[in-house]
Write a protein that holds these residues in place. Structure first.
Motif, short mmCIF file in Angstrom:
data_model
loop_
_atom_site.label_atom_id
_atom_site.label_comp_id
_atom_site.label_asym_id
_atom_site.label_seq_id
_atom_site.Cartn_x
_atom_site.Cartn_y
_atom_site.Cartn_z
N GLU A 424 0.85 -1.19 0.00
CA GLU A 424 0.00 0.00 0.00
C GLU A 424 0.89 1.23 0.00
O GLU A 424 2.08 1.17 0.31
CB GLU A 424 -0.94 0.01 1.21
CG GLU A 424 -0.21 0.00 2.54
CD GLU A 424 -1.18 -0.03 3.72
OE1 GLU A 424 -0.72 0.27 4.82
OE2 GLU A 424 -2.37 -0.34 3.52
N ILE A 425 0.27 2.38 -0.33
CA ILE A 425 1.04 3.62 -0.42
C ILE A 425 1.28 4.19 0.97
O ILE A 425 0.36 4.32 1.77
CB ILE A 425 0.29 4.65 -1.29
CG1 ILE A 425 0.18 4.15 -2.73
CG2 ILE A 425 1.00 6.00 -1.26
CD1 ILE A 425 -0.61 5.06 -3.65
N THR A 426 2.54 4.53 1.24
CA THR A 426 2.92 5.17 2.49
C THR A 426 3.66 6.45 2.16
O THR A 426 4.70 6.43 1.48
CB THR A 426 3.82 4.25 3.34
OG1 THR A 426 3.15 3.02 3.58
CG2 THR A 426 4.18 4.91 4.66
N PHE A 427 3.14 7.57 2.63
CA PHE A 427 3.75 8.87 2.34
C PHE A 427 3.75 9.71 3.60
O PHE A 427 2.69 9.93 4.21
CB PHE A 427 2.98 9.59 1.23
CG PHE A 427 3.49 10.97 0.96
CD1 PHE A 427 4.70 11.16 0.31
CD2 PHE A 427 2.77 12.08 1.36
CE1 PHE A 427 5.18 12.43 0.06
CE2 PHE A 427 3.25 13.36 1.11
CZ PHE A 427 4.46 13.54 0.46
N THR A 428 4.91 10.17 3.99
CA THR A 428 5.03 11.02 5.18
C THR A 428 6.09 12.09 4.93
O THR A 428 7.07 11.85 4.21
CB THR A 428 5.43 10.20 6.43
OG1 THR A 428 6.66 9.52 6.16
CG2 THR A 428 4.35 9.21 6.80
N ILE A 429 5.87 13.25 5.53
CA ILE A 429 6.84 14.34 5.51
C ILE A 429 6.89 14.94 6.91
O ILE A 429 5.84 15.22 7.51
CB ILE A 429 6.49 15.43 4.49
CG1 ILE A 429 6.67 14.92 3.06
CG2 ILE A 429 7.36 16.67 4.69
CD1 ILE A 429 6.35 15.94 1.99
N ASP A 430 8.07 15.14 7.42
CA ASP A 430 8.25 15.79 8.71
C ASP A 430 8.34 17.29 8.46
O ASP A 430 9.42 17.83 8.16
CB ASP A 430 9.51 15.26 9.41
CG ASP A 430 9.63 15.76 10.84
OD1 ASP A 430 8.82 16.64 11.23
OD2 ASP A 430 10.52 15.28 11.56
N SER A 431 7.20 17.96 8.55
CA SER A 431 7.14 19.39 8.21
C SER A 431 7.98 20.24 9.15
O SER A 431 8.40 21.35 8.77
CB SER A 431 5.68 19.87 8.25
OG SER A 431 4.89 19.13 7.34
N SER A 432 8.24 19.74 10.34
CA SER A 432 9.03 20.52 11.30
C SER A 432 10.48 20.70 10.85
O SER A 432 11.18 21.59 11.34
CB SER A 432 8.99 19.85 12.67
OG SER A 432 9.59 18.56 12.61
#
Length: 905
Positions: A424-432
């Motif tokens: 499955e698609i996993t997308f994360t960004i640590d905006s900090s």
């Protein structure tokens, strides 16, 4: 690709270009070393390809159009290419190809190789290469542009941007990316505000000015490194600031661009690259290789021919000038892709040659088509990462989001997010980790996002340019479904203006458990019990004067109709259904009208006998002869029944859910059907009640036992008032209590007739039996006659005096008798003096006897006054009247034994 040709001229001959005459490529040399490292590692392995060594030929593909000879050289067998040869017999010079870098170069070679040789590519991302119909032998170890574009769209959506520019170079890589970007932003809310494919000679400054004028703060540069480098330099030169630059994987890890002076001012640069994996032993391999190269760098030019064979068939004059650190620190974007490409070929050979842990089979001759079949089945781990291919020979997706730190020296690349597409698609960004300008995410939207409950109203060509409009009542806007439309709530839901969701309405109807409902139902039940009790009382006292004066057998029809009418009250409570809606008013309307018709005919009979029989003797005779009262009831009942049937069939009563009266309630009510047919039904009952009221008023001065004016007037006035109150409330109020008021109006109407007409008579029969006798009724009539000033003898004398003039006598007789009521008085007086026994109601008995005595002559008029006497008395009175002519009434009075001077006026 060790050298790059920026400008190619098309020649009509396929001549090999001298790559060494053009600009060198440091990254190309680094890729070469990764490939060599992988081959050396495989050859040194004792398990992957034991007793088998891989060899390679390297060709510097610096030109896309001039190096076809070398491509054909790879495909040749003994110096010739035979495309039509069967695959199982085809054995070219090489068993597989890897490279080249770039989609355009790859498509040229992949078209030539067709399905002859597996082409395991590390640097061609164009999505068209996934088409196995056109490129059946193409395999790649980097994700396609389709996956890269999806990754870019995820980044844009993550930060809520929708107003972006897309810049590319004029090559297959960029054109393919632009085409996919336009395709996949549909239905995402992202608008492509500006797009352009730029050549190396384009005016980059003018392009940036257009973008800045459109207030675009997010710029996607989907181009090869030369074009991207020119764009960044132009941005620095034009003082473009505080933009967000999204770099494609072709230049996201470039080592030279971050070192441009002033690059830290242009904004934030976010790059997309494959997950960076270190290659254990690669650095040691480079140090070792460079040491050997440095040792032989002083070879004379005369020995160049021999050195060419050691430098892979192409001259690379600058290669010896690169330091080990420069090679190790070069853009590592494609390092793992090259590494896995070589290992893919090796693992496919392992399967084809049926190798085990010790050796490979020496009896199998590996053919290119065998490798292609095994590559599709591969699934192995390499440096902690899974390597496998789908049906299009595309690899698993594993991207990293890198942030450029250009404010430090040397520039650094920090991983701030990841994108995996396995099960499955996993997308994360640590905006900090993102150092935005002013510490807030840059705004790059055509319009400010609408508040919750406001729909977008398109403004202009782009869908993300809009104004905001508040959704009206009973509607909502769902941004996840359609931010441009206020969707209506379901009938069972409601919402206020400017809502993002709908709330469930409470379903409202008179329930059985509510106190008002219980009160009405208990009242209806008590009413039915009381009506049944009265019915029993009247049945028990059927032969008594009170019952007969009330209507006799007609009373039972009235009581039965009232009982059935009362049942309808119970259909007003509980969840309404079609049957309940049909019965709640139809039953009452029909049976109550039957009761009203009985009251009407009863009132008419009293007035007719006491006042109208003499004036219309023939009509009266027909009425009595043909049971006019029952005929009238039957006719009115039939007409009313037909009108009710039409009401129920032409436009039947139906259940509706009222969702417009109260915003948070769904009120279940019964629609009354067609207004015209309903008016006819209501008019029928009201018209009969009006006639009843009129007749009862005309008989308001009759004997007490026959005077129903007060009781009928009271009951009908109550009937009118309650229904007027109900219809008024129904027009002005809309709630469930109006439904209860409907049931209350029905019960009140029934109670009015019961307590004003039947209860007083029941009271007499139970508590005052002395008033329920014939004698009492005779006395009542006698007392009534004594209150009238126009007495019997005066009436007779007047009749005799007028008999000399027959024509005048008739006229005056009708007028004066009507005015003085002498006719009625004489009838009542003679009946009281009679000796004949009563057979039914005193009124009815008198009524029937009087009808038989009426005639045409003046003497018959006088004789009619003797009604109530026995036969001998009537004949005596008749005889003496003829004898005395117009002498007066004393003889008749004396014959009857009654002469009271007090009766004379």
């Amino acid at each position: 690709m060790l050298h790059e040709i920026q400008y190619e001229t098309t020649l009509f001959s396929a001549e090999t270009t001298e790559c060494s005459r053009h600009s060198s490529s440091k990254s190309g040399y680094q890729m070469l070393q990764v490939m060599r490292f992988a081959v050396e590692e495989i050859n040194n392995s004792t398990t992957l390809l034991p007793n088998v060594s891989l060899g390679y030929e390297i060709f510097d593909h610096c030109s896309n159009t001039k190096n076809l000879n070398s491509v054909l050289h790879f495909m040749s067998k003994n110096g010739s290419v035979k495309p039509k040869e069967k695959l199982n017999n085809y054995q070219p010079k090489v068993i597989a190809l890897t490279g080249p870098y770039g989609s355009t170069r790859t498509m040229t070679i992949a078209t030539d190789t067709m399905d002859l040789i597996p082409m395991v590519n590390y640097g061609a991302a164009s999505y068209v290469l996934s088409n196995k119909l056109h490129y059946p032998s193409f395999v790649r170890t980097i994700p396609s542009n389709k996956d890269l574009i999806e990754m870019i769209i995820h980044i844009i959506q993550w930060f809520g941007w929708n107003w972006v520019a897309f810049l590319g170079s004029q090559d297959d890589y960029s054109l393919d990316g632009l085409k996919l970007f336009n395709k996949y932003i549909n239905n995402t809310g992202i608008c492509l505000a500006y797009q352009e494919g730029l050549s190396l000679n384009a005016n980059y400054s003018q392009t940036l000015k257009k973008i800045d004028k459109l207030n675009i703060n997010v710029i996607v540069i989907f181009a090869l490194t030369p074009c991207a480098s020119k764009m960044i330099k132009a941005a620095i030169a034009n003082n473009i600031q505080d933009k967000v630059w999204i770099a494609s994987n072709s230049w996201s890890m470039n080592q030279q661009i971050p070192r441009e002076p002033g690059i830290e001012k242009i904004g934030t640069i976010i790059g997309i690259t494959e997950r960076l994996l270190s290659l254990p032993g690669f650095n040691e391999f480079i140090y070792k290789a460079r040491g050997a190269m440095d040792a032989g760098h002083n070879v004379s030019a005369a020995g160049d021919v021999q050195s060419k064979s050691k430098t892979c068939n192409q001259v690379c004059d600058y290669c010896s000038l690169l330091t080990t650190e420069e090679i190790i620190n070069e853009n590592p974007t494609f390092s793992f892709a090259i590494y896995s490409a070589i290992y893919t070929i090796a693992h496919a050979l392992h399967k084809v040659l049926q190798c085990d842990m010790n050796e490979c089979s020496k009896n199998i001759k590996a053919k290119p088509y065998m490798l292609l079949g095994e590559i599709k089945k591969l699934d192995f781990r390499l440096s902690g990462r899974q390597v496998k291919y789908d049906d299009n020979y595309d690899p698993t997706i594993s991207y990293a989001v890198v942030l450029w730190h250009t404010d430090v020296n040397p520039p650094q690349f920090e991983i701030v997010g990841r994108y995996d597409k396995l099960s499955e698609i996993t997308f994360t960004i640590d905006s900090s980790l993102l150092p935005w300008h002013n510490n807030s995410v840059p705004f790059s939207n055509c319009s400010v996002e609408c508040k919750a409950g406001y729909s977008r109203q398109p403004e202009g060509f782009h869908s993300c340019c809009f104004t905001c409009k508040k959704c009206p009542r009973n509607s909502y806007v769902d941004f996840s479904r359609d931010p441009y439309t206020c969707l209506p709530c379901a009938e069972s839901e409601w919402s206020d203006e400017g809502s993002a969701t709908c709330k469930t309405r409470s379903v409202v109807y008179p329930q059985f458990t509510e106190i008002p409902s219980i009160i009405v139902m208990v009242s209806a039940a008590c009413l039915i019990i009381l009506l049944i009790a009265v019915f029993c009382i009247f049945a028990y006292n059927y032969d008594t004067p009170v019952v007969k004066s009330a209507g006799g057998s007609m009373c039972f029809l009235m009581l039965t109709s009232l009982i059935l009418s009362s049942i309808s009250a119970f259909f007003f409570f509980g969840k309404p259904t079609f049957v309940f809606c049909l019965l709640r008013n139809a039953i009452f309307s029909f049976f109550f009208t039957v009761c009203i018709s009985c009251l009407t005919v009863r009132s008419f009979q009293i007035v007719c006998v006491f006042k109208m029989a003499a004036q219309f003797p023939k009509v009266h005779s027909l009425w009595v002869k043909h049971n006019g009262q029952w005929l009238f009831i039957a006719c009115t009942t039939f007409i009313h029944f037909i009108s009710c049937v039409i009401w129920m069939t032409v436009s039947p009563v139906k259940l509706i859910a009222d969702s417009w009266t109260y915003k948070d309630q769904l009120m279940l009510i019964c629609e009354r059907g067609n207004n015209i047919t309903l008016t006819i039904v209501v008019f029928m009952g009201w018209f009969l009640s009006f006639l009843c009221l009129l007749f009862s008023y005309m008989g308001r001065d009759l004997p007490k036992n026959y005077n129903e004016a007060k009781s009928i007037t009271f009951s009908l006035l109550l009937y009118y008032l309650t229904w007027i109150a109900y219809f008024t409330a129904n027009l002005t109020l809309k709630n469930k209590y109006v439904i209860i008021l409907n049931a209350t109006a029905q019960i009140s109407s029934i109670n009015g007739i019961l307590f004003s007409y039947f209860i007083p008579k029941s009271y007499i029969m139970i508590f005052q039996p002395q008033k329920n006798t014939p004698a009492y009724f005779q006395t009542s009539i006698q007392n009534y006659t004594q209150t009238i000033k126009a007495i019997e003898c005066f009436s007779w004398t007047w009749l005799c005096q007028c008999s000399s003039d027959k024509s005048v006598c008739k006229v005056q007789q009708r007028e004066d008798l009507h005015q003085n009521r002498s006719h009625t008085v004489s009838w009542s007086w003679c009946r009281m003096k009679g000796t004949t026994q009563m057979t039914e109601d005193p009124f009815m008995d008198l009524y029937k006897r009087g009808e038989a005595e009426l005639g045409e002559s003046e003497t018959d008029i006088a004789v009619s006054l003797s009604v109530g006497y026995n036969d001998s008395q009537k004949l005596e009175c008749h005889r003496r009247l003829r004898e005395i002519g117009c002498a007066g009434c004393s003889s008749c009075s004396s014959s009857s034994g009654h002469h009271d001077s007090t009766h004379r006026p």
